[in-house]
Design a protein around this motif. Sequence first.
Motif, PDB file in Angstrom:
ATOM      1  N   LEU A 150       0.841  -1.196   0.000  1.00 18.23           N
ATOM      2  CA  LEU A 150       0.000   0.000   0.000  1.00 18.23           C
ATOM      3  C   LEU A 150       0.878   1.249   0.000  1.00 18.23           C
ATOM      4  CD1 LEU A 150      -2.836  -0.791   2.567  1.00 18.23           C
ATOM      5  CD2 LEU A 150      -2.615  -1.505   0.195  1.00 18.23           C
ATOM      6  N   SER A 151       0.408   2.284  -0.683  1.00 15.88           N
ATOM      7  CA  SER A 151       1.101   3.570  -0.655  1.00 15.88           C
ATOM      8  C   SER A 151       0.765   4.257   0.664  1.00 15.88           C
ATOM      9  CB  SER A 151       0.641   4.449  -1.827  1.00 15.88           C
ATOM     10  OG  SER A 151      -0.710   4.832  -1.646  1.00 15.88           O
ATOM     11  N   MET A 152       1.464   5.338   0.969  1.00 19.90           N
ATOM     12  CA  MET A 152       1.179   6.073   2.201  1.00 19.90           C
ATOM     13  C   MET A 152      -0.250   6.616   2.200  1.00 19.90           C
ATOM     14  SD  MET A 152       3.587   5.824   4.289  1.00 19.90           S
ATOM     15  CE  MET A 152       2.965   7.031   5.456  1.00 19.90           C
ATOM     16  N   THR A 153      -0.728   7.071   1.043  1.00 14.90           N
ATOM     17  CA  THR A 153      -2.102   7.574   0.945  1.00 14.90           C
ATOM     18  C   THR A 153      -3.093   6.458   1.228  1.00 14.90           C
ATOM     19  OG1 THR A 153      -1.474   9.250  -0.684  1.00 14.90           O
ATOM     20  CG2 THR A 153      -3.805   8.653  -0.576  1.00 14.90           C
ATOM     21  N   GLU A 154      -2.817   5.270   0.693  1.00 15.44           N
ATOM     22  CA  GLU A 154      -3.722   4.138   0.916  1.00 15.44           C
ATOM     23  C   GLU A 154      -3.727   3.715   2.382  1.00 15.44           C
ATOM     24  OE1 GLU A 154      -3.387   2.217  -3.580  1.00 15.44           O
ATOM     25  OE2 GLU A 154      -2.083   1.496  -1.983  1.00 15.44           O
TER      26      GLU A 154
END
Length: 205
Positions: free
Chosen positions: A143-147
Amino acid sequence: MEDPINVVIIDNHPFTTEAISHFFKNEEMGIKVVGTVTDGRKAIDLINETRPDVIVMEPYLTNINGIDLAEEISDKYKDKIKIVIFASYACEELTRILYKIGVHAVVLKEEPFKMLINAVKQSYLGNILLSNRKIFKQNHHQLSMTEIEILQLISQEKKNHEIAKQLNMSKRTVEYHITSIFQKLDVDSRVGAIMKGAQKGLIYV
């Protein structure tokens, strides 16, 4: 006898801080734990008091943004205090951010403890340790930081429109991110995503 490397440990769980302290107490390692804290909000006070050489910290703290805390420490103490991130999970995006703000090493908790010992000693010497390949190896599943941020808000029972407002993005963009989260975690519901995220150490519920 050389002076030991003074270390402060910051983690959500007393068990983790005590376990790390136990391993570090071996005099042959030349590492001395001068303080531990499970409340990230009290970390700065402890650091001011103990002035450690190295900080070992979890980036996903429950009551404060661990990345912001790492940046605050780095800005305040510059290279006088080295930071080693010890995390259950670290996506490529997070890792790049951490190195950019001045972190010296990122070690995954699944790695042998000798990796953490080496990271502490090398960072103390001023060396930068590039992340373990495992962090980058399966990035398309990470997962990305935004996710991660959206997943945390989902765990707080936030609706899509509430998440969109809080993160200053469109509702459609939030929906795209949630779809991506479901795919990467191999789940088909919000409850499943929360459970899998908690298991992976991405969020704390």
